[in-house]
Design a protein around this motif. Structure first.
Motif, PDB file in Angstrom:
ATOM      1  N   THR A   1       0.904  -1.008   0.434  1.00  0.00           N
ATOM      2  CA  THR A   1       0.021   0.221  -0.298  1.00  0.00           C
ATOM      3  C   THR A   1       1.132   0.965   0.711  1.00  0.00           C
ATOM      4  O   THR A   1       0.284   2.483  -0.373  1.00  0.00           O
ATOM      5  CB  THR A   1      -0.555  -0.633   1.492  1.00  0.00           C
ATOM      6  OG1 THR A   1      -0.538   0.003   2.113  1.00  0.00           O
ATOM      7  CG2 THR A   1      -2.021  -1.463   0.928  1.00  0.00           C
ATOM      8  N   VAL A   2       1.873   1.116   0.103  1.00  0.00           N
ATOM      9  CA  VAL A   2       2.824   1.908   0.342  1.00  0.00           C
ATOM     10  C   VAL A   2       2.807   3.052  -1.501  1.00  0.00           C
ATOM     11  O   VAL A   2       2.729   4.422  -0.326  1.00  0.00           O
ATOM     12  CB  VAL A   2       4.320   1.985   0.482  1.00  0.00           C
ATOM     13  CG1 VAL A   2       5.351   3.128   0.415  1.00  0.00           C
ATOM     14  CG2 VAL A   2       4.692   0.913   1.379  1.00  0.00           C
ATOM     15  N   GLU A   3       3.250   2.644  -2.298  1.00  0.00           N
ATOM     16  CA  GLU A   3       2.915   3.786  -3.233  1.00  0.00           C
ATOM     17  C   GLU A   3       1.185   4.125  -3.625  1.00  0.00           C
ATOM     18  O   GLU A   3       1.315   5.344  -4.230  1.00  0.00           O
ATOM     19  CB  GLU A   3       3.510   2.384  -4.036  1.00  0.00           C
ATOM     20  CG  GLU A   3       5.103   2.559  -4.345  1.00  0.00           C
ATOM     21  CD  GLU A   3       5.216   0.519  -3.978  1.00  0.00           C
ATOM     22  OE1 GLU A   3       5.976   0.044  -4.311  1.00  0.00           O
ATOM     23  OE2 GLU A   3       4.131   0.301  -3.793  1.00  0.00           O
ATOM     24  N   ALA A   4       0.793   2.772  -3.310  1.00  0.00           N
ATOM     25  CA  ALA A   4      -0.831   3.909  -3.587  1.00  0.00           C
ATOM     26  C   ALA A   4      -1.400   4.769  -2.933  1.00  0.00           C
ATOM     27  O   ALA A   4      -1.777   6.044  -3.179  1.00  0.00           O
ATOM     28  CB  ALA A   4      -1.581   2.584  -3.573  1.00  0.00           C
TER      29      ALA A   4
ATOM     30  N   THR B   1      -6.444   6.263   0.170  1.00  0.00           N
ATOM     31  CA  THR B   1      -6.479   5.712   1.353  1.00  0.00           C
ATOM     32  C   THR B   1      -6.434   4.800   2.217  1.00  0.00           C
ATOM     33  O   THR B   1      -6.941   3.719   1.670  1.00  0.00           O
ATOM     34  CB  THR B   1      -7.971   6.723   2.560  1.00  0.00           C
ATOM     35  OG1 THR B   1      -8.009   8.012   1.913  1.00  0.00           O
ATOM     36  CG2 THR B   1      -7.447   6.709   3.301  1.00  0.00           C
ATOM     37  N   VAL B   2      -5.292   4.617   3.039  1.00  0.00           N
ATOM     38  CA  VAL B   2      -5.048   3.331   3.722  1.00  0.00           C
ATOM     39  C   VAL B   2      -5.225   3.069   5.115  1.00  0.00           C
ATOM     40  O   VAL B   2      -5.315   3.677   5.719  1.00  0.00           O
ATOM     41  CB  VAL B   2      -3.485   3.055   3.848  1.00  0.00           C
ATOM     42  CG1 VAL B   2      -3.068   1.738   3.972  1.00  0.00           C
ATOM     43  CG2 VAL B   2      -2.977   2.935   1.742  1.00  0.00           C
ATOM     44  N   ASP B   3      -5.722   1.989   5.415  1.00  0.00           N
ATOM     45  CA  ASP B   3      -5.863   1.504   6.861  1.00  0.00           C
ATOM     46  C   ASP B   3      -5.027   0.719   6.923  1.00  0.00           C
ATOM     47  O   ASP B   3      -4.581  -0.230   6.032  1.00  0.00           O
ATOM     48  CB  ASP B   3      -7.318   0.937   6.783  1.00  0.00           C
ATOM     49  CG  ASP B   3      -7.814   0.147   7.899  1.00  0.00           C
ATOM     50  OD1 ASP B   3      -6.928  -0.053   8.698  1.00  0.00           O
ATOM     51  OD2 ASP B   3      -9.005   0.359   8.522  1.00  0.00           O
ATOM     52  N   LEU B   4      -3.643   1.372   8.062  1.00  0.00           N
ATOM     53  CA  LEU B   4      -2.810   0.647   8.316  1.00  0.00           C
ATOM     54  C   LEU B   4      -2.638  -1.310   8.866  1.00  0.00           C
ATOM     55  O   LEU B   4      -2.006  -2.174   8.975  1.00  0.00           O
ATOM     56  CB  LEU B   4      -2.260   0.829   9.138  1.00  0.00           C
ATOM     57  CG  LEU B   4      -1.384   2.467   7.806  1.00  0.00           C
ATOM     58  CD1 LEU B   4      -0.598   3.121   8.616  1.00  0.00           C
ATOM     59  CD2 LEU B   4      -0.291   1.606   7.222  1.00  0.00           C
ATOM     60  N   GLY B   5      -4.678  -1.283   9.799  1.00  0.00           N
ATOM     61  CA  GLY B   5      -4.344  -2.629  10.286  1.00  0.00           C
ATOM     62  C   GLY B   5      -3.885  -2.842  11.369  1.00  0.00           C
ATOM     63  O   GLY B   5      -3.310  -1.933  12.309  1.00  0.00           O
ATOM     64  N   ASP B   6      -3.301  -3.884  11.490  1.00  0.00           N
ATOM     65  CA  ASP B   6      -2.642  -3.663  13.346  1.00  0.00           C
ATOM     66  C   ASP B   6      -2.218  -5.178  12.708  1.00  0.00           C
ATOM     67  O   ASP B   6      -1.821  -5.721  12.476  1.00  0.00           O
ATOM     68  CB  ASP B   6      -3.827  -4.252  14.589  1.00  0.00           C
ATOM     69  CG  ASP B   6      -4.664  -5.005  14.136  1.00  0.00           C
ATOM     70  OD1 ASP B   6      -5.336  -6.169  13.341  1.00  0.00           O
ATOM     71  OD2 ASP B   6      -6.131  -4.783  14.537  1.00  0.00           O
ATOM     72  N   ALA B   7      -1.956  -6.072  13.920  1.00  0.00           N
ATOM     73  CA  ALA B   7      -1.080  -8.243  13.448  1.00  0.00           C
ATOM     74  C   ALA B   7      -1.832  -8.165  13.323  1.00  0.00           C
ATOM     75  O   ALA B   7      -1.628  -9.785  13.298  1.00  0.00           O
ATOM     76  CB  ALA B   7      -1.103  -7.866  15.776  1.00  0.00           C
ATOM     77  N   GLY B   8      -3.515  -8.226  13.428  1.00  0.00           N
ATOM     78  CA  GLY B   8      -4.384  -9.587  13.254  1.00  0.00           C
ATOM     79  C   GLY B   8      -5.012  -8.968  11.423  1.00  0.00           C
ATOM     80  O   GLY B   8      -5.518 -10.255  11.124  1.00  0.00           O
TER      81      GLY B   8
ATOM     82  N   THR C   1      -1.604   0.982 -10.605  1.00  0.00           N
ATOM     83  CA  THR C   1      -2.535   1.612 -10.864  1.00  0.00           C
ATOM     84  C   THR C   1      -4.303   1.470 -10.799  1.00  0.00           C
ATOM     85  O   THR C   1      -4.251   2.032 -10.392  1.00  0.00           O
ATOM     86  CB  THR C   1      -2.051   1.718 -12.451  1.00  0.00           C
ATOM     87  OG1 THR C   1      -1.423   1.957 -12.917  1.00  0.00           O
ATOM     88  CG2 THR C   1      -3.169   2.450 -13.007  1.00  0.00           C
ATOM     89  N   THR C   2      -4.480  -0.071 -10.358  1.00  0.00           N
ATOM     90  CA  THR C   2      -5.451  -0.652  -9.702  1.00  0.00           C
ATOM     91  C   THR C   2      -5.894  -0.272  -8.325  1.00  0.00           C
ATOM     92  O   THR C   2      -6.556  -0.655  -8.534  1.00  0.00           O
ATOM     93  CB  THR C   2      -5.346  -1.761 -10.732  1.00  0.00           C
ATOM     94  OG1 THR C   2      -4.454  -3.263  -9.788  1.00  0.00           O
ATOM     95  CG2 THR C   2      -6.339  -2.445 -11.744  1.00  0.00           C
ATOM     96  N   SER C   3      -4.726   0.203  -7.626  1.00  0.00           N
ATOM     97  CA  SER C   3      -4.737   0.772  -6.302  1.00  0.00           C
ATOM     98  C   SER C   3      -4.880   1.885  -5.666  1.00  0.00           C
ATOM     99  O   SER C   3      -4.859   2.669  -5.087  1.00  0.00           O
ATOM    100  CB  SER C   3      -3.815   0.462  -6.026  1.00  0.00           C
ATOM    101  OG  SER C   3      -3.053  -1.447  -5.426  1.00  0.00           O
ATOM    102  N   ILE C   4      -4.717   2.511  -7.328  1.00  0.00           N
ATOM    103  CA  ILE C   4      -4.749   4.658  -7.212  1.00  0.00           C
ATOM    104  C   ILE C   4      -6.599   4.343  -7.871  1.00  0.00           C
ATOM    105  O   ILE C   4      -7.253   5.356  -7.427  1.00  0.00           O
ATOM    106  CB  ILE C   4      -4.091   4.608  -8.230  1.00  0.00           C
ATOM    107  CG1 ILE C   4      -2.713   4.971  -7.781  1.00  0.00           C
ATOM    108  CG2 ILE C   4      -4.755   6.851  -8.299  1.00  0.00           C
ATOM    109  CD1 ILE C   4      -1.414   5.077  -8.292  1.00  0.00           C
ATOM    110  N   ILE C   5      -7.379   4.053  -8.847  1.00  0.00           N
ATOM    111  CA  ILE C   5      -7.890   3.863  -9.731  1.00  0.00           C
ATOM    112  C   ILE C   5      -9.197   2.585  -9.330  1.00  0.00           C
ATOM    113  O   ILE C   5      -8.697   1.314  -9.504  1.00  0.00           O
ATOM    114  CB  ILE C   5      -7.946   4.695 -11.063  1.00  0.00           C
ATOM    115  CG1 ILE C   5      -9.585   5.077 -11.519  1.00  0.00           C
ATOM    116  CG2 ILE C   5      -7.037   3.304 -11.721  1.00  0.00           C
ATOM    117  CD1 ILE C   5      -9.174   6.081 -13.178  1.00  0.00           C
TER     118      ILE C   5
END
Length: 338
Positions: free
Chosen positions: A75-78, A84-91, A151-155
């Motif tokens: 998710t870093v580049e997108a 918008t990224v949800d970084l989640g957690d250990a699970g 690209t399919t993580s941006i659009i």
């Protein structure tokens, strides 16, 4: 022949003989940052370079994989391009929650991001510097997302695939644009100390694209990435998900990279088609998640006897994968040839 982990992997990348295959888990899409590892750390493992480096070292210690790889997501580049990224957690793994663009022009009309300052890119670079400073004989693998998957993580992917038919020139221009960023991000990771860059493009499958579209839209971008990464002094791994059998003729053009394949691909047969290109894989990740250690060991032994160049998981690993199963994978490889 008594090789360090770094020397062994570099030898395979250079198509030289080694004592045995390396066994790695590159990071990025193919990360062994499971809940068993992450639960020992705070939730800053995706945005704190010190913790990220510590997690990478713990993964190697707990599993036996012969590398250090960051980041632990795709998710870093997108995020750099506005998603918008949800970084989640250990699970829960990081995921895209909102696309950064509605049209291709909204991607290419922006100034090209600078990986030294944009988003979490500097976190990855700092983590690589941390790892490089204290791990001289262990290969450090940096990771980038392939052009189609980025690209399919941006659009929206469905819109993107429709545009491949309706506006192929615009699609090619967008892929070229995001590849420009991927080149600079890969170069920055190499400058920070990465020995290898792994490119994962899980959306660029044979099932989704077919060989014609892969050759038209993907091959030129991968060729450029491979060339620029090698010119910067690092090795290259390219991973394609799904049944890549129909793509083998196109993938043969990537002669400067190790090619990593999903478990659906018959690796020995692919190796024959690809001739002297090293191949990597392809331990079924569902088996790693739910299988018995002995079954995993037997599968690894089969790949070893069939001459696979690098042993690795076939795709992304479930966060719930038991450490004992990953250790079963690596132990068999390290005993091979003794």
């Amino acid at each position: 022949m008594n090789l360090t982990e770094k020397a062994r992997l570099k030898a395979v990348l250079a198509k030289e003989k080694t004592d045995r295959p390396p066994v790695i888990c590159s990071g990025g899409m193919m990360s062994a940052a499971t809940t068993a590892v992450l639960s020992d750390f705070t939730n800053n493992f995706h945005n704190d370079p010190v913790i990220m480096a510590q997690v990478a070292e713990r993964i190697r210690l707990n599993t036996g994989f012969e590398n250090l790889g960051v980041p632990f997501c795709m998710t870093v580049e997108a995020e750099v391009f506005g998603s918008t990224v949800d970084l989640g957690d250990a699970g829960v793994e990081p995921c895209i929650t909102e696309y950064g663009a509605g049209e291709l022009a909204a991607i290419t009309d922006r100034p090209l991001p600078d990986p030294l300052t944009a988003g979490r890119s500097p976190v990855i670079l700092a983590a690589i510097r941390e790892l490089s400073a204290r791990n001289q004989d262990i290969p450090i693998i940096g990771n980038i997302t392939g052009p189609i998957s980025l690209t399919t993580s941006i659009i929206d992917p469905l819109r993107f695939f429709r545009l491949m038919r309706k506006a192929p020139a615009e699609v090619s221009a967008t892929l070229d644009y995001v590849t420009n960023y991927l080149v600079t991000f890969a170069q920055a990771q190499i400058a920070a100390g990465a020995d290898v860059i792994a490119i994962a493009d899980p959306t660029a499958t044979g099932e989704i694209l077919g060989n014609v579209n892969f050759q038209r839209f993907v091959t030129p971008m991968l060729l450029r990435l491979v060339r620029e990464i090698k010119n910067a002094g690092a090795g290259v791994i390219v991973h394609i998900c799904g049944d890549a059998t129909v793509l083998l003729d196109s993938l043969r053009e990537l002669n400067g990279a190790v090619l990593s394949f999903d478990s659906i691909v018959n690796l020995p047969k692919a190796k024959v088609v690809l001739e002297d290109i090293p191949v990597m894989g392809n331990i079924n990740t569902q088996m790693l998640h739910t299988g018995e250690p002995q079954r995993i060991s037997s599968h690894v032994e089969n790949l070893l006897t069939q001459g696979i160049d690098i042993i690795a998981p076939a795709c992304g690993i479930s966060l719930a994968t038991p450490q004992i199963n990953l250790r079963a994978l690596t132990t068999v490889v390290k005993r091979f040839g003794r």
